[in-house]
Design an enzyme around this catalytic site. Structure first.
Site, PDB file in Angstrom:
ATOM      1  N   LYS A 112     113.149  84.504  32.129  1.00  0.00           N
ATOM      2  CA  LYS A 112     112.318  83.391  31.668  1.00  0.00           C
ATOM      3  C   LYS A 112     113.161  82.158  31.384  1.00  0.00           C
ATOM      4  O   LYS A 112     112.729  81.040  31.622  1.00  0.00           O
ATOM      5  CB  LYS A 112     111.493  83.796  30.447  1.00  0.00           C
ATOM      6  CG  LYS A 112     110.514  84.889  30.816  1.00  0.00           C
ATOM      7  CD  LYS A 112     109.271  84.928  29.999  1.00  0.00           C
ATOM      8  CE  LYS A 112     108.304  85.882  30.696  1.00  0.00           C
ATOM      9  NZ  LYS A 112     107.055  86.085  30.055  1.00  0.00           N
ATOM     10  N   LYS A 210     106.961  91.921  40.419  1.00  0.00           N
ATOM     11  CA  LYS A 210     105.809  92.467  39.698  1.00  0.00           C
ATOM     12  C   LYS A 210     104.672  91.445  39.629  1.00  0.00           C
ATOM     13  O   LYS A 210     104.925  90.233  39.638  1.00  0.00           O
ATOM     14  CB  LYS A 210     106.218  92.959  38.314  1.00  0.00           C
ATOM     15  CG  LYS A 210     106.156  91.939  37.216  1.00  0.00           C
ATOM     16  CD  LYS A 210     106.391  92.574  35.862  1.00  0.00           C
ATOM     17  CE  LYS A 210     106.355  91.476  34.814  1.00  0.00           C
ATOM     18  NZ  LYS A 210     105.201  91.434  33.979  1.00  0.00           N
ATOM     19  N   LYS A 213     101.488  87.080  35.189  1.00  0.00           N
ATOM     20  CA  LYS A 213     100.629  85.954  34.780  1.00  0.00           C
ATOM     21  C   LYS A 213     101.225  84.619  35.189  1.00  0.00           C
ATOM     22  O   LYS A 213     100.516  83.671  35.475  1.00  0.00           O
ATOM     23  CB  LYS A 213     100.533  85.928  33.254  1.00  0.00           C
ATOM     24  CG  LYS A 213      99.649  86.924  32.614  1.00  0.00           C
ATOM     25  CD  LYS A 213      99.838  86.741  31.108  1.00  0.00           C
ATOM     26  CE  LYS A 213      99.168  87.822  30.317  1.00  0.00           C
ATOM     27  NZ  LYS A 213      99.678  87.855  28.949  1.00  0.00           N
TER      28      LYS A 213
HETATM   29  N1  AQP Z   1     102.645  94.060  36.791  1.00  0.00           N
HETATM   30  C1  AQP Z   1     102.442  94.861  35.776  1.00  0.00           C
HETATM   31  N2  AQP Z   1     102.183  96.169  35.969  1.00  0.00           N
HETATM   32  C2  AQP Z   1     101.976  97.004  34.921  1.00  0.00           C
HETATM   33  N3  AQP Z   1     101.993  96.598  33.621  1.00  0.00           N
HETATM   34  C3  AQP Z   1     102.238  95.299  33.373  1.00  0.00           C
HETATM   35  N4  AQP Z   1     102.322  94.591  32.229  1.00  0.00           N
HETATM   36  C4  AQP Z   1     102.599  93.295  32.534  1.00  0.00           C
HETATM   37  N5  AQP Z   1     102.698  93.143  33.872  1.00  0.00           N
HETATM   38  C5  AQP Z   1     102.480  94.377  34.417  1.00  0.00           C
HETATM   39  C6  AQP Z   1     102.113  95.135  30.887  1.00  0.00           C
HETATM   40  O1  AQP Z   1     101.009  94.469  30.311  1.00  0.00           O
HETATM   41  C7  AQP Z   1     101.152  94.499  28.884  1.00  0.00           C
HETATM   42  C8  AQP Z   1     100.750  93.173  28.282  1.00  0.00           C
HETATM   43  O2  AQP Z   1     101.727  92.239  28.640  1.00  0.00           O
HETATM   44  P1  AQP Z   1     101.903  90.830  28.019  1.00  0.00           P
HETATM   45  O3  AQP Z   1     100.682  90.226  27.535  1.00  0.00           O
HETATM   46  O4  AQP Z   1     103.104  90.839  27.171  1.00  0.00           O
HETATM   47  O5  AQP Z   1     102.105  90.219  29.375  1.00  0.00           O
HETATM   48  P2  AQP Z   1     103.165  89.381  29.935  1.00  0.00           P
HETATM   49  O6  AQP Z   1     104.479  90.065  29.919  1.00  0.00           O
HETATM   50  O7  AQP Z   1     102.971  88.024  29.408  1.00  0.00           O
HETATM   51  O8  AQP Z   1     102.466  89.523  31.352  1.00  0.00           O
HETATM   52  P3  AQP Z   1     103.120  89.179  32.590  1.00  0.00           P
HETATM   53  O9  AQP Z   1     102.144  89.156  33.670  1.00  0.00           O
HETATM   54  O10 AQP Z   1     104.316  90.019  32.719  1.00  0.00           O
HETATM   55  O11 AQP Z   1     103.484  87.703  32.208  1.00  0.00           O
HETATM   56  P4  AQP Z   1     104.728  86.875  32.573  1.00  0.00           P
HETATM   57  O12 AQP Z   1     104.400  86.291  33.879  1.00  0.00           O
HETATM   58  O13 AQP Z   1     104.757  85.856  31.474  1.00  0.00           O
HETATM   59  O14 AQP Z   1     105.920  87.788  32.588  1.00  0.00           O
HETATM   60  C9  AQP Z   1     102.590  94.924  28.594  1.00  0.00           C
HETATM   61  O15 AQP Z   1     102.602  96.259  28.136  1.00  0.00           O
HETATM   62  C10 AQP Z   1     103.253  94.841  29.939  1.00  0.00           C
HETATM   63  O16 AQP Z   1     104.272  95.815  30.064  1.00  0.00           O
END
Ligand code: AQP
Length: 341
Positions: A112, A210, A213
């Site tokens: 990040k 992966k 978001k």
């Molecule tokens: N691709 C994924 N596959 C399975 N599990 C996932 N999680 C995130 N991406 C995947 C799991 O979702 C839960 C909630 O996560 P969060 O709200 O902390 O999400 P995040 O990390 O903001 O989501 P993203 O999509 O991973 O966002 P960015 O793009 O910001 O990195 C967690 O349990 C996570 O493991």
């Protein structure tokens, strides 16, 4: 006595099918067996810049998503992180037990920091990593300490998470063990629950990345609020691998990823999925996958509208009260052991 679960998601961006399959689906499956705490982690959200109005709205939207996914407020405690100030307070104490090196090593921080702060190159953290600029936010570095506080406040046994959070959970365990060693037994050392299938749903546009978001390519993710047309288009455009078979082959990650989504939403075994698509072409497979996703999300999207503001408010207030009653006991113990009180 039931064992305890804690987990949470950030009210940022749009939740996608990876968040659901990697985390929320398991929260629902585990809520009968465990005493469950499911938090909307809005303090985590501000580790990156957020629009205040949107953040406030997204915090409530996320509570609706938990409920629509099947988290039952009669069984599980749903609450907003900032309604329980003990999260921020314990973060400070744990920060004082954390080491710069271990925080700088976190993959999510490195990713990040790199993405958000493009600019001049420099080496950072004694590791062979280069960052974009010196102004990486401290909140981003402290993120896993806040996550450790979230979990440890509740004397949590099990933390259902996707694969991407495994490293943070290991740090949580290290911090708990270190604190217990230095100040006497205080925290339960939690175990991760990473689902055997679906722990890392990949981007539809790049199976090496992966589903995320913050991916700029919106075609890579199926969002929980996407309409039927958008879902079908995204699945049709999803990249595939060379070859024609539809199976769980590690060397064909794009098809494996699509088939995993199908498997988890259709509740079939892996063998049943392969048998079901034996002899089918990619077009037919993608068509059936799109139908399965749309049929799954349709009632989910209906349920989101079920909770009006007062009933949502009541659920979150009750959740925060229950959460605080436990969190305050842990924090009091921490303050006594560290000589703060
Ligand atoms: N691709 C994924 N596959 C399975 N599990 C996932 N999680 C995130 N991406 C995947 C799991 O979702 C839960 C909630 O996560 P969060 O709200 O902390 O999400 P995040 O990390 O903001 O989501 P993203 O999509 O991973 O966002 P960015 O793009 O910001 O990195 C967690 O349990 C996570 O493991």
């Amino acid at each position: 006595m039931k064992k305890r679960i804690f987990s949470g998601a950030q009210p940022t961006g749009e939740l996608h099918i990876g968040n659901y399959l990697g985390a929320l689906k398991n929260w629902v499956a585990l809520q009968d067996e465990y005493e469950s705490f499911y938090c909307i982690v809005n303090l985590h959200a501000i580790t990156l810049p957020q629009d205040p109005k949107i953040l406030r709205q997204k915090t409530l939207d996320l509570a609706r998503i938990y409920l629509a996914a099947g988290v039952d407020p009669e069984k599980a405690t749903i609450f907003i992180q900032s309604d329980v100030p003990e999260h921020a307070e314990l973060t400070w104490v744990l920060s004082c037990q954390s080491r710069m090196g271990e925080l700088e090593r976190m993959t999510q921080f490195k990713d990040k920091a790199k993405v958000k702060f493009k600019g001049e190159q420099l080496t950072f953290g004694g590791e062979d990593v280069t960052f974009g600029a010196p102004s990486v936010g401290f909140g981003l570095l402290a993120y896993p300490v806040l996550m450790a506080a979230d979990i440890l406040l509740y004397q949590t046994d099990l933390v259902p998470i996707g694969q991407d959070q495994k490293q943070h959970l290991e740090l949580t365990r290290d911090l708990a063990e270190r604190f217990n060693r230095d100040f006497g037994d205080t925290f339960k050392v939690p175990e991760p629950f990473i689902p055997p299938v679906g722990a890392k749903i990949m981007s539809l546009q790049d199976p090496a990345k992966k589903m995320s978001k913050s991916d700029e390519n919106l075609n890579g993710s199926i969002f929980l609020l996407d309409d039927a047309d958008t879902i079908t288009k995204k699945i049709k455009r999803a990249v595939t691998d060379s070859g024609t078979d539809i199976n769980f082959d590690e060397t064909r990650p794009a098809i494996k990823n699509l088939l995993t989504i199908y498997q988890l939403l259709s509740a079939k075994t892996a063998d049943e999925c392969v048998e079901h698509f034996a002899g089918s072409g990619y077009g037919d497979f993608k068509g059936q996958l799109a139908e399965t996703v749309v049929e799954f999300l349709r009632p989910f999207q209906e349920r989101i509208k079920e909770y009006d503001a007062p009933s949502l408010d009541a659920i979150l207030k009750k959740g925060a009260e229950k959460a605080r009653s436990i969190a305050s006991e842990t924090l009091q113990d921490v303050y006594e052991k560290t000589g703060i009180k």
